[in-house]
Design an enzyme around this catalytic site. Structure first.
Site, short mmCIF file in Angstrom:
data_model
loop_
_atom_site.label_atom_id
_atom_site.label_comp_id
_atom_site.label_asym_id
_atom_site.label_seq_id
_atom_site.Cartn_x
_atom_site.Cartn_y
_atom_site.Cartn_z
N VAL A 69 0.83 -1.20 0.00
CA VAL A 69 0.00 0.00 0.00
C VAL A 69 0.87 1.26 0.00
CG1 VAL A 69 -0.21 0.07 2.53
CG2 VAL A 69 -1.96 1.15 1.11
N THR A 70 0.41 2.29 -0.71
CA THR A 70 1.08 3.57 -0.70
C THR A 70 0.06 4.68 -0.86
OG1 THR A 70 3.02 4.78 -1.50
CG2 THR A 70 1.56 3.84 -3.18
N TYR A 71 0.53 5.90 -0.71
CA TYR A 71 -0.32 7.09 -0.83
C TYR A 71 0.21 7.96 -1.97
CZ TYR A 71 -1.92 11.86 0.04
OH TYR A 71 -2.42 13.12 -0.11
N PHE A 146 6.90 5.15 -10.31
CA PHE A 146 7.55 5.67 -9.10
C PHE A 146 6.82 6.89 -8.58
CE2 PHE A 146 9.62 7.79 -12.71
CZ PHE A 146 9.57 9.12 -12.32
N CYS A 163 4.26 0.81 1.99
CA CYS A 163 4.89 -0.31 1.29
C CYS A 163 4.93 -1.57 2.16
CB CYS A 163 6.28 0.06 0.80
SG CYS A 163 6.29 1.50 -0.29
#
Length: 205
Positions: A69-71, A146, A163
């Site tokens: 998971v990321t934002y 990225f 992450c």
């Protein structure tokens, strides 16, 4: 290589644009580097753990990339390279290392010393993670890519284990330099450097 500034864009709109460009590259069209910012959104990779979303009120969109998971949100440079990796060595590990090297050099050009961590994908400084990487491929054409934090406010990462790493500290170029770095500045630098570094690391056959 076409460098395209997509501005501030909803995540689903960017995903549809990537799908279109992947098909174009599969047909022999030009490779493209999309540079953009997203409206606030949490995403999680295909194999990510939903338990890494710490706030049950948050919806994390599951997408076809690696990583957890990321934002994404305003004040963060997001780059989606749509590349024909079938003609650039067919080596996903090498592609990931290229993206890390590109981000390390981009940080260095602004006076920030970034580094990689063995066994983990992304770029760090002594104060935390500054850039995340998560990619997907379709018939050896890349998508996703990225994100590099520019703005000082990284509080949105507090709602997740970034992450998939509990207590992972997050930093940004502005926090590192104690001087504002804008996404506009980053886009100009990234557009200049990406294609040249790509040809040196992953030359097209």
């Amino acid at each position: 290589m076409v460098v395209r500034d997509a501005g501030l864009i909803e995540y689903r709109e960017a995903l549809a644009l990537q799908d279109h460009l992947v098909l174009e590259v599969q047909k022999g069209g030009a490779e493209t580097l999309l540079l953009l910012e997203h409206h606030p959104v949490y995403t999680i990779g295909a194999g990510g753990n939903p338990g890494n979303v710490l706030d049950p009120a948050i919806e994390a969109h599951r997408v076809n990339r690696g990583g957890d998971v990321t934002y994404h949100g305003p004040g963060q440079l997001v780059g989606y390279p749509i590349l024909d990796l079938g003609r650039r060595g067919r080596d996903l590990h090498r592609y990931l290392r290229f993206l890390e090297q590109f981000l390390v050099e981009l940080c260095a050009s602004l006076g920030v010393a970034g580094f990689t961590v063995p066994g983990k994908t992304g770029v760090w400084t002594p104060h935390g993670k500054i850039a995340a990487i998560g990619v997907g491929v379709r018939h050896w054409v890349s998508m996703h890519g990225f994100s590099l934090n520019a703005a000082a406010d990284v509080s949105a990462f507090g709602n997740i284990n970034p992450c998939g790493m509990p207590e992972c500290r997050i930093t940004s170029l502005t926090l590192e330099r104690r001087q504002e770095i804008t996404v506009k500045e980053l886009k100009a630098l990234a557009g200049e450097r990406f294609a040249a570094l790509l040809e040196s690391h992953l030359p097209r056959s």
